[in-house]
Write an enzyme that holds these catalytic residues in place. Sequence first.
Site, mmCIF file in Angstrom:
data_model
loop_
_atom_site.group_PDB
_atom_site.id
_atom_site.type_symbol
_atom_site.label_atom_id
_atom_site.label_comp_id
_atom_site.label_asym_id
_atom_site.label_seq_id
_atom_site.Cartn_x
_atom_site.Cartn_y
_atom_site.Cartn_z
ATOM 1 N N ARG A 38 0.864 -1.174 0.000
ATOM 2 C CA ARG A 38 0.000 0.000 0.000
ATOM 3 C C ARG A 38 0.902 1.225 0.000
ATOM 4 O O ARG A 38 1.631 1.461 0.960
ATOM 5 C CB ARG A 38 -0.922 -0.002 1.212
ATOM 6 C CG ARG A 38 -2.035 -1.044 1.081
ATOM 7 C CD ARG A 38 -2.874 -1.112 2.309
ATOM 8 N NE ARG A 38 -2.192 -2.046 3.220
ATOM 9 C CZ ARG A 38 -2.676 -2.489 4.357
ATOM 10 N NH1 ARG A 38 -3.856 -2.066 4.770
ATOM 11 N NH2 ARG A 38 -2.011 -3.340 5.103
ATOM 12 N N TYR A 39 0.867 1.962 -1.113
ATOM 13 C CA TYR A 39 1.679 3.173 -1.257
ATOM 14 C C TYR A 39 0.854 4.378 -0.812
ATOM 15 O O TYR A 39 -0.309 4.530 -1.207
ATOM 16 C CB TYR A 39 2.102 3.369 -2.705
ATOM 17 C CG TYR A 39 3.101 2.347 -3.176
ATOM 18 C CD1 TYR A 39 4.464 2.541 -2.987
ATOM 19 C CD2 TYR A 39 2.686 1.176 -3.799
ATOM 20 C CE1 TYR A 39 5.391 1.605 -3.421
ATOM 21 C CE2 TYR A 39 3.603 0.229 -4.238
ATOM 22 C CZ TYR A 39 4.951 0.451 -4.040
ATOM 23 O OH TYR A 39 5.852 -0.482 -4.468
ATOM 24 N N PHE A 40 1.495 5.231 -0.030
ATOM 25 C CA PHE A 40 0.828 6.410 0.520
ATOM 26 C C PHE A 40 1.468 7.680 -0.015
ATOM 27 O O PHE A 40 2.665 7.719 -0.311
ATOM 28 C CB PHE A 40 0.947 6.412 2.054
ATOM 29 C CG PHE A 40 0.094 5.387 2.729
ATOM 30 C CD1 PHE A 40 -1.155 5.730 3.242
ATOM 31 C CD2 PHE A 40 0.525 4.080 2.856
ATOM 32 C CE1 PHE A 40 -1.950 4.787 3.870
ATOM 33 C CE2 PHE A 40 -0.259 3.118 3.491
ATOM 34 C CZ PHE A 40 -1.500 3.476 3.992
ATOM 35 N N VAL A 47 -2.442 5.679 -2.504
ATOM 36 C CA VAL A 47 -2.474 6.095 -3.909
ATOM 37 C C VAL A 47 -2.335 4.904 -4.850
ATOM 38 O O VAL A 47 -2.606 5.028 -6.045
ATOM 39 C CB VAL A 47 -1.393 7.158 -4.214
ATOM 40 C CG1 VAL A 47 -1.695 8.450 -3.480
ATOM 41 C CG2 VAL A 47 -0.002 6.655 -3.877
#
Length: 183
Positions: free
Chosen positions: A45-47, A107
């Site tokens: 999970r990219y933030f 994102v």
Amino acid sequence: MNTHHFQGKYEVELKYRLNSKAEFIKVLNSIPHETMLEDNVECDRYFDSADNALQSQHKSLCIRTMEPSGIKLWIVKGPEPDRCEATNITDASKACSMLETMGYNVVLNAQKTRSIFFVGPFHITVDSLDGLGDFAEFAIMTDDESMLATYKVELEALASKFGLTPMALETKSYRQMLLQKGA
């Protein structure tokens, strides 16, 4: 698990697109190596902030969960290409919640199947991503910035033992490739 392979604030990494994962594994099995894990499913999970501040600064913030190994990581890359730090965490959901509380949003969600092997001081990951294909990453982590160029040459030599040439080198991150594909 041998974790000293993943210690350091710099990572020299060369990623190659594989024509044949089976042929790559055949070569790997012909040389001395150690297996850390095989066919783990990694969910990343990219933030980033609403204004994509991290991306504009060439930084990446990721929470990774790995199954069946149960490993959970907080990973930060950038701003320099070789800068990478990761730390084990115990509660990925809580870490994600904390990031969202701080104003970061997911994102990109990415998933890959990964196997990790050790060849001497180096680690090799073999990744499969739906829609992107199979890849091998040759890498080493270090705190010694003066060794980055030397390690790059050594990794290129190791990759050549697998028949990998600069033509197969993939310079984009999985995140970049997935975003370009419209994931």
